[in-house]
Design a protein around this motif. Sequence first.
Motif, mmCIF file in Angstrom:
data_model
loop_
_atom_site.group_PDB
_atom_site.id
_atom_site.type_symbol
_atom_site.label_atom_id
_atom_site.label_comp_id
_atom_site.label_asym_id
_atom_site.label_seq_id
_atom_site.Cartn_x
_atom_site.Cartn_y
_atom_site.Cartn_z
ATOM 1 N N ASP A 160 50.820 32.993 3.550
ATOM 2 C CA ASP A 160 51.263 31.768 2.989
ATOM 3 C C ASP A 160 52.275 31.144 3.921
ATOM 4 O OD1 ASP A 160 53.325 33.916 2.100
ATOM 5 O OD2 ASP A 160 54.378 32.631 0.884
ATOM 6 N N GLU A 220 57.402 33.139 1.181
ATOM 7 C CA GLU A 220 57.955 32.020 1.072
ATOM 8 C C GLU A 220 58.656 31.553 0.061
ATOM 9 O OE1 GLU A 220 58.732 30.908 3.894
ATOM 10 O OE2 GLU A 220 57.220 31.127 5.394
ATOM 11 N N ARG A 227 50.813 24.633 11.603
ATOM 12 C CA ARG A 227 51.588 25.228 10.463
ATOM 13 C C ARG A 227 51.164 26.683 10.525
ATOM 14 N NH1 ARG A 227 55.315 24.582 10.106
ATOM 15 N NH2 ARG A 227 56.040 22.833 8.359
ATOM 16 N N HIS A 242 58.759 26.068 9.538
ATOM 17 C CA HIS A 242 59.239 25.359 8.412
ATOM 18 C C HIS A 242 59.590 23.886 8.908
ATOM 19 C CE1 HIS A 242 60.372 28.279 5.179
ATOM 20 N NE2 HIS A 242 59.773 28.739 6.357
ATOM 21 N N THR A 270 49.069 26.999 1.631
ATOM 22 C CA THR A 270 50.581 26.591 1.003
ATOM 23 C C THR A 270 50.582 27.310 -0.289
ATOM 24 O OG1 THR A 270 49.391 24.561 0.330
ATOM 25 C CG2 THR A 270 51.080 24.534 2.141
ATOM 26 N N VAL A 308 54.728 27.238 4.503
ATOM 27 C CA VAL A 308 55.259 26.235 3.607
ATOM 28 C C VAL A 308 54.508 24.735 4.048
ATOM 29 C CG1 VAL A 308 57.449 27.263 3.562
ATOM 30 C CG2 VAL A 308 56.903 25.677 5.520
ATOM 31 N N SER A 309 54.866 23.799 3.326
ATOM 32 C CA SER A 309 54.350 22.621 3.537
ATOM 33 C C SER A 309 54.311 22.049 4.827
ATOM 34 C CB SER A 309 54.832 21.549 2.635
ATOM 35 O OG SER A 309 54.048 20.153 2.909
ATOM 36 N N GLU A 310 53.283 21.167 5.508
ATOM 37 C CA GLU A 310 53.291 20.610 6.690
ATOM 38 C C GLU A 310 53.987 19.427 6.825
ATOM 39 O OE1 GLU A 310 50.751 20.881 4.597
ATOM 40 O OE2 GLU A 310 50.232 18.786 4.322
ATOM 41 N N GLU A 359 45.636 29.627 -1.041
ATOM 42 C CA GLU A 359 45.604 30.857 -0.102
ATOM 43 C C GLU A 359 44.331 31.345 -0.162
ATOM 44 O OE1 GLU A 359 47.429 31.219 -3.000
ATOM 45 O OE2 GLU A 359 49.651 31.197 -2.484
ATOM 46 N N TRP A 397 60.384 21.406 -0.946
ATOM 47 C CA TRP A 397 60.535 23.158 -0.710
ATOM 48 C C TRP A 397 61.979 23.148 -0.720
ATOM 49 C CZ3 TRP A 397 56.905 26.047 -1.870
ATOM 50 C CH2 TRP A 397 56.889 27.352 -1.897
#
Lengths: 421, 421
Positions: free
Chosen positions: A104, A170, A131, A391, A32, A106-108, A36, B274
């Motif tokens: 990159d 992202e 993810r 996402h 995220t 996005v959040s899980e 990285e 997000w």
Amino acid sequence: MDRREAALLQAVDRLNEEMIDFAARLVAEPSTLGNEASVLQVMEQQMRDLGYPPRRVGVDPVALAGHPGFAPVPWDYQGRYNLAAVRPADGAGGKSALFNGHLDVVSEQPIEGWRRDPYCPEIEQGWLYGRGAGDMKAGVAAIVYALAAVDRAGLGLAAPVTLEVVIEEECSGNGALACLAAGYDAEAVLIPEPFGPTILTSQVGVCWFKVQVKGVPKHALDTGGGVNAIEKCYPLIAALRELERSLNAEPHPAFPGISHPFNFNLGVLKGGDWPSTVPAFAEFHGRLGFPPGLSYEDIRALVERALDQTAQHDPWLAAHRPSLEFYGFRSQGHQVPMELEALRLLGRCHQDLSGSPAAEFHSTATTDLRAFVHYGRGQATCFGPLAENIHASNERVNLQSVLHTARTYALFLSRWCGLVD
Amino acid sequence: MDRREAALLQAVDRLNEEMIDFAARLVAEPSTLGNEASVLQVMEQQMRDLGYPPRRVGVDPVALAGHPGFAPVPWDYQGRYNLAAVRPADGAGGKSALFNGHLDVVSEQPIEGWRRDPYCPEIEQGWLYGRGAGDMKAGVAAIVYALAAVDRAGLGLAAPVTLEVVIEEECSGNGALACLAAGYDAEAVLIPEPFGPTILTSQVGVCWFKVQVKGVPKHALDTGGGVNAIEKCYPLIAALRELERSLNAEPHPAFPGISHPFNFNLGVLKGGDWPSTVPAFAEFHGRLGFPPGLSYEDIRALVERALDQTAQHDPWLAAHRPSLEFYGFRSQGHQVPMELEALRLLGRCHQDLSGSPAAEFHSTATTDLRAFVHYGRGQATCFGPLAENIHASNERVNLQSVLHTARTYALFLSRWCGLVD
């Protein structure tokens, strides 16, 4: 398809297992925003091992500040970078190509929705789960191995090929932009975003912004004496929904068959810190899609006007103007003709391998194409694997489609750059 | 006022500077929920120094679980406690008294609103500034020194007096309840909440709750395919506003002259993580005031029904019921007659010192009176200093009113407990 192309495709097929394993290793590194480092290490080692030692390309906000495509962000770039390698031409006469992919994710969150650990990649019935599996680590594996197959097949190319993996696709696009500004560009740019085996010809513009609203804190014994900052956000959000409606009022020629391409997303809202205190502060973060042809300055002005007009009709907001800050994406939309040479060739490669023509794709998301289309010199599109739940929870990518992406790209290299024995 | 009372009041006056200094030292210790350790140390030392060595009274959620006044909370009580000391009677024939004050404060946020450091107490033109100055550390100083004045004046009392300082007045009431359950009680209970020199005869009930709403996360490229959990909160919040309206529809006899005593406060809302992802999760925390006479079970049922009925009319919420959790306050309201002996006496003490009768006060907030009125044996009320901006920025307490509180309470001790030479 000649003998050399057949050998090239065989090389891709033989590398398939290694490619999927590499995709899984990328998924295993959570990456995220700001995190990285470990995935970049895996990537860097892999590029070196395959004979494409990359250069680390940082993002220098000072140097890029004057670039019209640069997106100011509130976080920093210390120790964060992109990786780019150029495989030099083995002969002359071909056209250069560039593969771009982002690392990159996005959040899980919310984790409750996942049926397995999002960072323990698992394969089940032909799908790789995790993810970033679809968006877009499998695509990154596909471009790496499409290129590696050329070398494994003992072939050469008549033009240079750039392999580039970036951060911040992202949220800002600054990774791809920094690589472009560092000189990495080509006559054809291909990005394996997980939209399936389609040729992207248009994408929406996207801007991000944050709105901060002040209220008046007050003990709940006298809520009427306070001003609830959370509830003061409502009319502002409603105004943005209204702007969204107006942007989608007419069908847009760049998005045929899509009734609502320009989405406003209320992505984050937070306000208050105590049940018994009228919240003195709230903020929300929004993402707004907008049509190609509308400049970033245009959409920014529309957002500003929508919020301003709403604030004017509320005595509190009129006297205490919400603060509006644009950060992250300031990506304009674009549309290119399906007839561009690189796009037509890519479509033919797909058709030769699959038997069906590649469909045209219109993206209601932005991608790193933004940098190449607006500021680069090449013809650029996306063509990639088939994924689900990007996402969202239980993201997965179809492995057959990953192989097809690699095969199509290998064939494209053969025909665009030209093979050399 | 006899010679001994005059001596007692002189002792209070002589202790005034020390009292204000002590109040400031309490303010200097930030003591939001869970962070009460340092202020309790200062308090404990002070009580010891003044000759009232306190007992630490913990809050044992297991032991209190069956108590109807206990409020389940999601945090723990490890290393957190109340302090209680009983000054034994020096003679017989008087009536016992208990002073209660709380040391917890609400957050100082947003810090931007403060013109000075909320935890660097400062005195300016007769006001002491700081978080907790009014609510209610100055009041705590007043009760400590009202009692200390008896000893400094070389007098005794004909009944025991309990000095008790507690945690969690601002969120659960479990501190005062634990002390009561541990046996600390008296025939008169006085709490110097910063409502000024008034006699509290009614207060609202208050409940807290948290509502969690699920959505469907989705890339913003397809917001229509997701469900925005933040926006799904809106109709639920609107239903609670409607419930608030119905609770306030008729004037309530316990709150004469107050048109809107039962406030709903949307205190916290947070959702999403997000900008480009449809938020899959949101939660809000509410505080609802309710009338005396309505039981906690009643108001809980009303909240449940309001949310349930709203959920039934929304297909998503109907299929994915919001979770509703009651935590913290579950305090019923109450009303007592102004004619109670202790209240009348307190009013006379005020009048003898100020020349004006004490006004009756109806509180639209809950206080720790809840424990004593519902589960104790004494007559209980609040009478305290004058404060401004409690639960807000630039909280301050009027120092003259702090002294008046201490003087009134000292006089009350003389007349309720009875002085002994």
